[in-house]
Design an enzyme around this catalytic site. Sequence first.
Site, short mmCIF file in Angstrom:
data_model
loop_
_atom_site.label_atom_id
_atom_site.label_comp_id
_atom_site.label_asym_id
_atom_site.label_seq_id
_atom_site.Cartn_x
_atom_site.Cartn_y
_atom_site.Cartn_z
CB SER A 32 -0.87 0.01 1.27
OG SER A 32 -0.01 0.06 2.39
CB CYS A 33 3.91 2.11 1.40
SG CYS A 33 2.93 1.93 2.87
CG PHE A 34 7.69 0.71 -1.90
CD1 PHE A 34 7.89 1.56 -0.81
CD2 PHE A 34 8.52 -0.39 -2.01
CE1 PHE A 34 8.88 1.31 0.12
CE2 PHE A 34 9.51 -0.65 -1.08
CZ PHE A 34 9.69 0.20 -0.01
CE LYS A 39 -0.24 5.29 0.54
NZ LYS A 39 0.40 6.46 1.20
CG ASP A 40 4.06 6.45 -0.01
OD1 ASP A 40 4.63 5.91 0.94
OD2 ASP A 40 2.85 6.74 -0.01
#
Length: 422
Positions: A264-266, A268-269
Amino acid sequence: MKVCVIGLGYVGMCQAAGLAKLGFAVSGVDLDEDKVGLINNKTPPIYEDGLKELLEEVVPDHLTATTNLAAAVKKSDVLFVCVGTPSKKEGSMSIEQLRKVCEDVGKTIQKTDRWFTIVVKSTIVPGTIEEVVIPVLEKYSKKKFGEGFGVIMNPEFLREGLALKDFFSPDRIILGSSDKKSINSIKEVYRSFKCPILTASFKEAEMIKYASNAFLATKISFINEMGNICKKLGIDTNTVSKGISMDHRISPHFLRSGIGFGGSCFPKDVNAIIYKATEQGYNARLLRSVLDVNREQPLKMMELLDKYGPLKGKKVGVLGLTFKEWTDDIRESPALNTIKELLMEEATLCIYDPKAMRQVKKIFPHLKYMKNADAVVKESEIILILTEWPQFKDVDYKNKIVIDGKNVFDRKRPKRYEGICW
Ligand code: UDX
């Protein structure tokens, strides 16, 4: 000191349980009644190693959960905001949840003269604290930042599957603020931590989070690009990765090639910081290519399958659905794209994952879900390994064809075996 943690997802849940373990009185707040009920029943709402034992220890003496934000805020001094900032379709960050929480917190603290420190842990692009968080808090609390309340940007660096370990022994703590009183109050919360504490401006603290994740994602796409080149040249990328990682400037971490990063991070960020840069008139070419390499990486598995002829009607087993091992999270998992490609080629699939079967059944209800990895091997002609669950190492693959997207075998490999980049 009484603490409130608003948003009990992967980050908030570990933040709340971790602070409770350190002896703080923690009120967890979430909109989801089921999640609140589970936590008060000492049952983890997510799969995270060690969380069940921790909740059994801290609930209810040090941690209780509620859907009533106002009540929780009123009895707290430090408010951690851990709500999600999901991607919008064009890649920018959605701050609706954050804005709503700031509004509700503002309305609540308006009615009291006590000092509150609002600590934002949500991942937000540089400028969000000063352009959104502070103005919304001031509007609804009718108080001034630095006089009636303090604000800190305190990004988290928790890895799923290792989140509690990362909470209790972080490499560093970043505290962004322009308000000395806020910095001092939050240092009280982190007094038992031994790691370095870096104080910074709001924007610097916001940017450190994005730069960290963007660098880690870049490292993965780098080793995947090297892997793809090595594969063409018949070179084992793992030896190359080992060789370069012996340089202390490179380090061995995050140099494992495979089917690419998910979570859910790389994705999206990296998308959010590209979008922010573009808004400022800068074209983040390197970061765009990091995502391009990652987007295409699962297709390398399909290229390896080409040599076995058309997939239509072939029995293909898929081991692993989560974006990485030791989690039940399938968000942006490369396995899902691989399954879509296999279905497009009309392969006959059977599936197993230790933790994510329930979630994936909602997406692909008509696939054949097996009770364990051995059953997948028995049923299939070709087996794809898409998540590095350690139990996949010890399966008897008999004489079946195994294509490994995650490099799970550090010792003996199956007889008929090939790796995506090795
Ligand atoms: C990441 C960051 O590590 C963490 O600091 C941040 O707070 C949140 O995002 P997470 O996404 O939970 O954590 O998992 P991580 O362990 O970083 O792995 C991310 C993805 O990269 C996974 O799909 C993993 O399989 C992949 N990966 C990781 C590789 O492909 N190769 C590697 O060498 C390491």
